[in-house]
Design an enzyme around this catalytic site. Structure first.
Site, PDB file in Angstrom:
ATOM      1  CG  ASP A 163      -1.787   1.212   1.348  1.00 42.75           C
ATOM      2  OD1 ASP A 163      -2.369   1.604   0.321  1.00 42.75           O
ATOM      3  OD2 ASP A 163      -1.901   1.795   2.448  1.00 42.75           O
ATOM      4  CB  SER A 164       0.192   4.802  -0.475  1.00 49.31           C
ATOM      5  OG  SER A 164      -0.878   4.863   0.443  1.00 49.31           O
ATOM      6  CE1 TYR A 198       2.483   5.360  -3.439  1.00 52.28           C
ATOM      7  CE2 TYR A 198       0.953   3.601  -3.989  1.00 52.28           C
ATOM      8  CZ  TYR A 198       2.231   4.010  -3.673  1.00 52.28           C
ATOM      9  OH  TYR A 198       3.243   3.083  -3.605  1.00 52.28           O
ATOM     10  N   GLY A 199      -2.918   9.338  -3.238  1.00 47.69           N
ATOM     11  CA  GLY A 199      -4.230   9.830  -3.694  1.00 47.69           C
ATOM     12  C   GLY A 199      -4.210  11.146  -4.452  1.00 47.69           C
ATOM     13  CB  CYS A 257      -3.164   0.665  -2.482  1.00 46.03           C
ATOM     14  SG  CYS A 257      -3.211   2.434  -2.809  1.00 46.03           S
ATOM     15  CG  ASN A 258      -9.615   0.857  -2.909  1.00 51.31           C
ATOM     16  OD1 ASN A 258     -10.554   0.264  -3.399  1.00 51.31           O
ATOM     17  ND2 ASN A 258      -9.247   0.660  -1.657  1.00 51.31           N
ATOM     18  CB  THR A 259      -4.922   5.263  -4.834  1.00 48.68           C
ATOM     19  OG1 THR A 259      -5.831   5.689  -3.813  1.00 48.68           O
ATOM     20  CG2 THR A 259      -4.538   6.452  -5.678  1.00 48.68           C
ATOM     21  CD  GLU A 317       0.408   6.233   6.138  1.00 51.42           C
ATOM     22  OE1 GLU A 317       1.596   6.167   6.468  1.00 51.42           O
ATOM     23  OE2 GLU A 317      -0.227   5.267   5.673  1.00 51.42           O
ATOM     24  CB  CYS A 319      -9.320   4.683   0.808  1.00 52.08           C
ATOM     25  SG  CYS A 319      -7.666   5.031   1.435  1.00 52.08           S
ATOM     26  CB  THR A 320      -6.621  -0.284   2.137  1.00 52.32           C
ATOM     27  OG1 THR A 320      -5.516   0.513   1.683  1.00 52.32           O
ATOM     28  CG2 THR A 320      -7.118  -1.164   1.008  1.00 52.32           C
ATOM     29  CG  HIS A 321      -4.822   4.687   4.672  1.00 53.59           C
ATOM     30  ND1 HIS A 321      -4.340   4.338   3.434  1.00 53.59           N
ATOM     31  CD2 HIS A 321      -3.731   5.029   5.413  1.00 53.59           C
ATOM     32  CE1 HIS A 321      -3.022   4.474   3.422  1.00 53.59           C
ATOM     33  NE2 HIS A 321      -2.626   4.892   4.604  1.00 53.59           N
TER      34      HIS A 321
HETATM   35  N1  DGL Z   1      -4.774   3.009   0.984  1.00 47.28           N
HETATM   36  C1  DGL Z   1      -4.794   3.753  -0.244  1.00 47.28           C
HETATM   37  C2  DGL Z   1      -6.073   3.428  -1.012  1.00 47.28           C
HETATM   38  O1  DGL Z   1      -6.637   2.365  -0.784  1.00 47.28           O
HETATM   39  C3  DGL Z   1      -4.532   5.175   0.123  1.00 47.28           C
HETATM   40  C4  DGL Z   1      -4.195   6.060  -0.918  1.00 47.28           C
HETATM   41  C5  DGL Z   1      -3.282   7.208  -0.642  1.00 47.28           C
HETATM   42  O2  DGL Z   1      -2.122   6.977  -0.333  1.00 47.28           O
HETATM   43  O3  DGL Z   1      -3.727   8.319  -0.860  1.00 47.28           O
HETATM   44  O4  DGL Z   1      -6.515   4.148  -1.869  1.00 47.28           O
END
Ligand code: DGL
Length: 262
Positions: free
Chosen positions: A10-11, A42-43, A73-75, A151, A183-185
């Protein structure tokens, strides 16, 4: 092959929501987790930037001879997975906002999708809405600030509640009875999201479904780990090892050791 590890990335630390479900379902598997915290979030980055990061992490996993990669990570999924699948020799399991399951759950016909701006603008989300959102209203809610909260290990408190209220209340006001955590966060904020949204609202976290999808994929390839012993989990980060180690230990609910990945 069966004893090879699985790479999960993930990011940052958000993908731990998926890693937890993988560990719960497949405890015998060895797992490598990369938190790309040095390059997060990443978003709000460009597609090129995210694609390069995903390629680099994929090459790192391949150097460890992983048998599968989970893009937690969805992004990253929305901008990089099609490209990775063109050259990566192992199966890639990836996330997407759970609009299809949400359509089956909603009674009001209004679904809210909480995700990063990059995910919500992606062709992938447009395709999901075209395929599964025709007879419902899909409200897209970018949740700027949520990733940064997780984070930094801030999962509760007044500031968190206030930001969640700003993002979630407009969706409820428009009739949403189902919220997709895209988003996985965000599962790490789910207690606050639940408190703000109330008990009647359905909150969909796809992490467990991703773990089952990984299990199916490994079974198809005869690659499920054999035996009873519990697999190793190794954590890596491109960010500050001390900071990331503290946050991962908090979210994983146990002390972990994080190694540097340059
Ligand atoms: N966990 C990432 C997701 O699922 C977060 C993206 C990010 O870093 O902005 O999209």
């Amino acid at each position: 092959m069966v004893n090879a590890p699985i790479g999960v990335f993930d990011s940052g630390v958000g993908g731990l929501s998926v890693l937890k479900e993988i560990y719960r379902l497949l405890p015998q598997e060895s797992l490598l987790y990369v938190a790309d915290s040095g390059f997060a979030p990443y978003g709000d980055k460009s597609c090129d930037y995210i694609q390069q990061r995903c390629e680099q992490i994929t090459r790192f996993f391949l150097a460890y001879s992983v048998k599968a990669i989970v893009v937690a990570c969805n992004t990253a999924t929305s901008v990089a997975v099609d490209g990775l699948r063109q050259w990566c020799p192992v199966p890639i399991i990836a996330m997407e906002p759970a609009i299809k399951p949400a359509r089956l759950q909603t009674k009001s016909g209004v679904v809210g999708v909480l995700a990063t701006t990059q995910t919500l603008c992606s062709a992938n989300v447009n395709r999901l809405i075209a395929e599964h959102g025709k007879d419902i209203q899909v409200l897209l809610q970018p949740c700027k600030g949520f990733v940064e909260l997780v984070e930094s290990g801030q999962l509760q408190g007044e500031a968190v509640t206030e930001l969640v209220r700003q993002r979630v209340l407009p969706l409820l006001a428009q009739g949403a009875d189902t919220l997709v955590l895209g988003c996985t966060h965000y599962p790490f904020l789910s207690q606050v999201i639940r408190a703000v949204a109330g008990e009647e609202v359905t909150i969909i976290d796809p992490s467990a479904a991703i773990a089952r999808q990984l299990q199916r994929k490994l079974a198809e390839h005869d690659a499920l780990a054999q035996g009873e012993s519990v697999g190793d989990i190794r954590f890596y980060t491109t960010g500050s090892v001390d900071l990331v180690q503290a946050i991962i230990s908090q979210l994983w609910a146990g002390e972990v050791r994080v190694e540097a990945l340059s």
